[in-house]
Design an enzyme around this catalytic site. Structure first.
Site, PDB file in Angstrom:
ATOM      1  N   GLY A   1       0.853  -1.191   0.000  1.00 27.84           N
ATOM      2  CA  GLY A   1       0.000   0.000   0.000  1.00 27.84           C
ATOM      3  C   GLY A   1       0.883   1.231   0.000  1.00 27.84           C
TER       4      GLY A   1
ATOM      5  N   VAL B   1      -3.137  -0.133   4.107  1.00 32.23           N
ATOM      6  CA  VAL B   1      -4.273  -0.149   3.174  1.00 32.23           C
ATOM      7  C   VAL B   1      -5.518   0.199   3.985  1.00 32.23           C
ATOM      8  CG1 VAL B   1      -3.187  -1.892   1.689  1.00 32.23           C
ATOM      9  CG2 VAL B   1      -4.692  -2.644   3.523  1.00 32.23           C
TER      10      VAL B   1
ATOM     11  N   SER C   1      -0.093   7.062  14.624  1.00 29.04           N
ATOM     12  CA  SER C   1      -0.699   8.388  14.695  1.00 29.04           C
ATOM     13  C   SER C   1       0.308   9.456  14.304  1.00 29.04           C
ATOM     14  CB  SER C   1      -1.210   8.665  16.103  1.00 29.04           C
ATOM     15  OG  SER C   1      -1.785   9.956  16.131  1.00 29.04           O
TER      16      SER C   1
ATOM     17  N   GLY D   1      -0.557  11.398  11.242  1.00 28.13           N
ATOM     18  CA  GLY D   1      -0.902  11.793   9.885  1.00 28.13           C
ATOM     19  C   GLY D   1       0.276  11.631   8.926  1.00 28.13           C
TER      20      GLY D   1
ATOM     21  N   LYS E   1      -4.852   2.445  19.944  1.00 32.38           N
ATOM     22  CA  LYS E   1      -4.970   3.506  18.925  1.00 32.38           C
ATOM     23  C   LYS E   1      -6.416   4.009  18.828  1.00 32.38           C
ATOM     24  CE  LYS E   1      -3.983   6.316  15.533  1.00 32.38           C
ATOM     25  NZ  LYS E   1      -5.125   6.634  14.786  1.00 32.38           N
TER      26      LYS E   1
ATOM     27  N   HIS F   1      -6.879   6.315  21.648  1.00 26.84           N
ATOM     28  CA  HIS F   1      -6.189   7.577  21.287  1.00 26.84           C
ATOM     29  C   HIS F   1      -7.139   8.447  20.459  1.00 26.84           C
ATOM     30  CE1 HIS F   1      -4.166   9.888  18.134  1.00 26.84           C
ATOM     31  NE2 HIS F   1      -3.151  10.075  18.950  1.00 26.84           N
ATOM     32  N   ASN F   2      -7.783   7.842  19.490  1.00 28.77           N
ATOM     33  CA  ASN F   2      -8.678   8.624  18.625  1.00 28.77           C
ATOM     34  C   ASN F   2      -9.907   9.129  19.387  1.00 28.77           C
ATOM     35  OD1 ASN F   2      -6.856   7.828  16.663  1.00 28.77           O
ATOM     36  ND2 ASN F   2      -8.422   7.616  15.105  1.00 28.77           N
TER      37      ASN F   2
ATOM     38  N   GLU G   1      -8.775  12.059  21.048  1.00 26.83           N
ATOM     39  CA  GLU G   1      -8.624  13.088  19.988  1.00 26.83           C
ATOM     40  C   GLU G   1      -9.975  13.762  19.708  1.00 26.83           C
ATOM     41  OE1 GLU G   1      -6.484  11.656  16.368  1.00 26.83           O
ATOM     42  OE2 GLU G   1      -8.303  12.183  15.285  1.00 26.83           O
ATOM     43  N   TYR G   2     -11.028  12.959  19.573  1.00 26.95           N
ATOM     44  CA  TYR G   2     -12.373  13.509  19.331  1.00 26.95           C
ATOM     45  C   TYR G   2     -12.767  14.450  20.473  1.00 26.95           C
ATOM     46  CZ  TYR G   2     -14.135  10.461  15.493  1.00 26.95           C
ATOM     47  OH  TYR G   2     -14.378   9.841  14.304  1.00 26.95           O
TER      48      TYR G   2
ATOM     49  N   LYS H   1     -14.668   9.221  10.469  1.00 31.05           N
ATOM     50  CA  LYS H   1     -14.472   7.886   9.877  1.00 31.05           C
ATOM     51  C   LYS H   1     -14.940   6.798  10.832  1.00 31.05           C
ATOM     52  CE  LYS H   1     -10.646   8.974   6.826  1.00 31.05           C
ATOM     53  NZ  LYS H   1      -9.217   9.171   7.036  1.00 31.05           N
TER      54      LYS H   1
ATOM     55  N   ARG I   1     -20.665  15.659  16.706  1.00 30.19           N
ATOM     56  CA  ARG I   1     -20.379  15.582  15.262  1.00 30.19           C
ATOM     57  C   ARG I   1     -21.676  15.185  14.546  1.00 30.19           C
ATOM     58  NH1 ARG I   1     -14.358  13.368  13.632  1.00 30.19           N
ATOM     59  NH2 ARG I   1     -13.240  14.312  15.359  1.00 30.19           N
TER      60      ARG I   1
END
Ligand code: 6PG
Length: 470
Positions: A14, A78, A132, A134, A186, A189-190, A193-194, A264, A291
């Site tokens: 990928g 991917v 993480s 980006g 992870k 973690h997100n 983040e939110y 996502k 959101r």
């Protein structure tokens, strides 16, 4: 499969931006690496961007796998979901016992659990490794959360530590634990983040609407905060957003963006699994819900017209008080995420080292922040700390800042403005420090209408009362 002429230490499957950047990062650090992609355009990009390292990719899977030293290490970058299974099916017959596959997408952790088990039957090691930071992070130093077989981790440790972000001399990667623990961490973690993004959005609303700041002043406020104890990647980029001009209109771009947030799904997963584990993460839930609420634009428009002015008082909050309130809410967001990890570790036998997790989040990742140093220290002092709020040093800082949060919430409620994540942080703080909650009444109600029984404060066992016999 023949391994003659096998030369590469690691192969990436990928070669989109993330995969390419991570591969270039590895090549920079002197590792012999190569990549595979079906798309010739991606191969051309790899060759172009990696010309200094003479990085060549493969469009033929057999040749690609044959080019790797054994035991082979393959990193998948991917899209999460069925594509990961498809790739595994394609490469599995070409691999041999002891080879390692590292899935670096945002895969759902139960998919990772299944893949670990299925591939273990074939003698293959499957790692779920959240990354993480980006595209920039992948290229110059991400934070990485690998989970899988501990012995197999020794094979990849050197490369991962070399490419990871550094805080001082500490690499922002560590062995997380067995099974899908890397992807679970992870995902959490997100979720954090939110929560922080939602808190920053609410802060923006207060700065703009209550304090009447211009975008320039909002930039200056966040920039100032970013120099103190709130220093963090998300505060830093938020400050920058307020200076960015729209090419089309010349206006500040932030003002030209629709107030409808997308996602996502990793935040939703965090809330869902937290509910399954009965471990509340209400700020994360608020962030996910808001959101979603943001997408009901026309309904919000109708209701804004129907209930226009709800103000019954003046908000008197100062910028300094807002800064303190943000500190409390931000610590609370991390505390909830860490509490979820504490519970998941027991539930799934992940044996998570929470100090190490806070440590590798100090750099490279989206939630990197100065206060992760305090969190790291708290879990280093007590590895099995049940909740971050129990740490004495955290408690001292929280206690002095909570009154500002209380003022923010009461003032804002009177002014008719919503601060869902901030309110949730205060409610959580006040609830979790309540020794006797009113939940005895809920048990009485359940027993009244459904004979669901209750427990007593003065004797062991379960009881039922004939509530109709008053
Ligand atoms: C990271 C980010 C990364 C991605 C998010 C976006 O750690 O680098 O979290 O994984 O940007 O998945 O998530 P949403 O689209 O759900 O906001």
């Amino acid at each position: 499969m023949s391994t003659t002429n096998s030369q590469y230490r690691l192969g990436m499957i990928g070669l989109g931006t993330m995969g390419r950047n991570l591969l270039l990062n590895m090549a920079d650090k002197g590792f012999s690496v190569t990549g595979y992609d079906k798309d010739p355009k991606m191969l051309a990009k790899l060759e172009e961007e990696g010309k200094e390292h003479q990085l060549k990719g493969f469009g033929d899977i057999e040749a690609f796998i044959g080019s790797l030293k054994t035991p082979r290490t393959l990193v998948l970058l991917v899209p999460a979901g069925q594509i990961v299974d498809n790739v595994i099916q394609e490469i599995k017959p070409l691999l041999s016992e002891g080879d390692i596959i590292i899935d670096s997408g945002n895969s759902y952790f139960t998919d990772t659990t299944r893949r670990v088990e299925e591939l273990a039957e074939a003698g293959l090691h499957f790692f779920g490794m959240g990354i993480s930071g980006g595209e920039e992070g992948a290229r110059f130093g991400p934070s990485m959360m690998p989970g899988g077989d501990k012995k197999a981790y020794a094979e990849v440790k050197e490369i991962l530590e070399a490419v990871a972000a550094k805080v001082g001399s500490d690499a922002c990667v560590t062995y997380i634990g067995p099974g899908a623990s890397g992807h679970f961490v992870k995902m959490t973690h997100n979720g954090i983040e939110y929560a922080i993004m939602q808190l920053l959005a609410e802060t923006y609303q207060v700065l703009k609407q209550t304090l009447g700041y211009s975008n320039q002043q909002i930039n200056e406020t966040f920039s100032r905060w970013n120099k103190g104890s709130l220093q963090s990647f998300l505060v830093e980029i938020t400050a920058e957003i307020f200076l960015f001009k729209d090419e089309k209109t010349g206006n500040d771009l932030v003002d030209m963006i629709k107030d409808e947030a997308r996602s996502k799904g990793t935040g939703k997963w965090t809330s869902e699994i937290a509910m399954d584990l009965q471990l509340p993460v209400p700020i994360i839930n608020e962030a996910v819900s808001n959101r979603d609420l943001s997408k009901y634009k026309s309904l919000r428009g109708s209701l804004a017209a129907l209930y226009p002015d709800q103000q019954t008082g003046e908000a008197q909050i100062t910028e300094q008080e807002l800064e303190q309130a943000f500190y409390v809410a931000m610590v609370t967001a991390y505390a909830q995420g860490m509490h979820l990890l504490w519970q998941a570790s027991k539930q799934y036998q992940y044996e998570l080292n929470l100090a190490e997790i806070a440590k590798i989040w100090r750099g490279g990742c989206i939630i990197r922040a100065a206060l992760l140093e305090d969190i790291y220290q708290a879990y280093s002092r007590q590895a099995d700390l049940e909740h971050l709020f129990l740490d004495q040093q955290v408690a001292e800082k929280l206690s002095s800042a909570v009154p500002a949060l209380r003022k923010l919430i009461s003032d804002t409620a009177l002014s008719g403005k919503a601060l869902p994540a901030y309110s949730s942080a205060l409610t959580y703080f006040d609830t979790i420090r309540t020794e006797r909650m009113p939940s005895n009444l809920i048990q009485a109600q359940r027993d009244f209408f459904g004979a669901h029984t209750f427990e007593r404060i003065d004797s062991e066992g379960t009881f039922h009362a004939n509530w109709n016999n008053l």
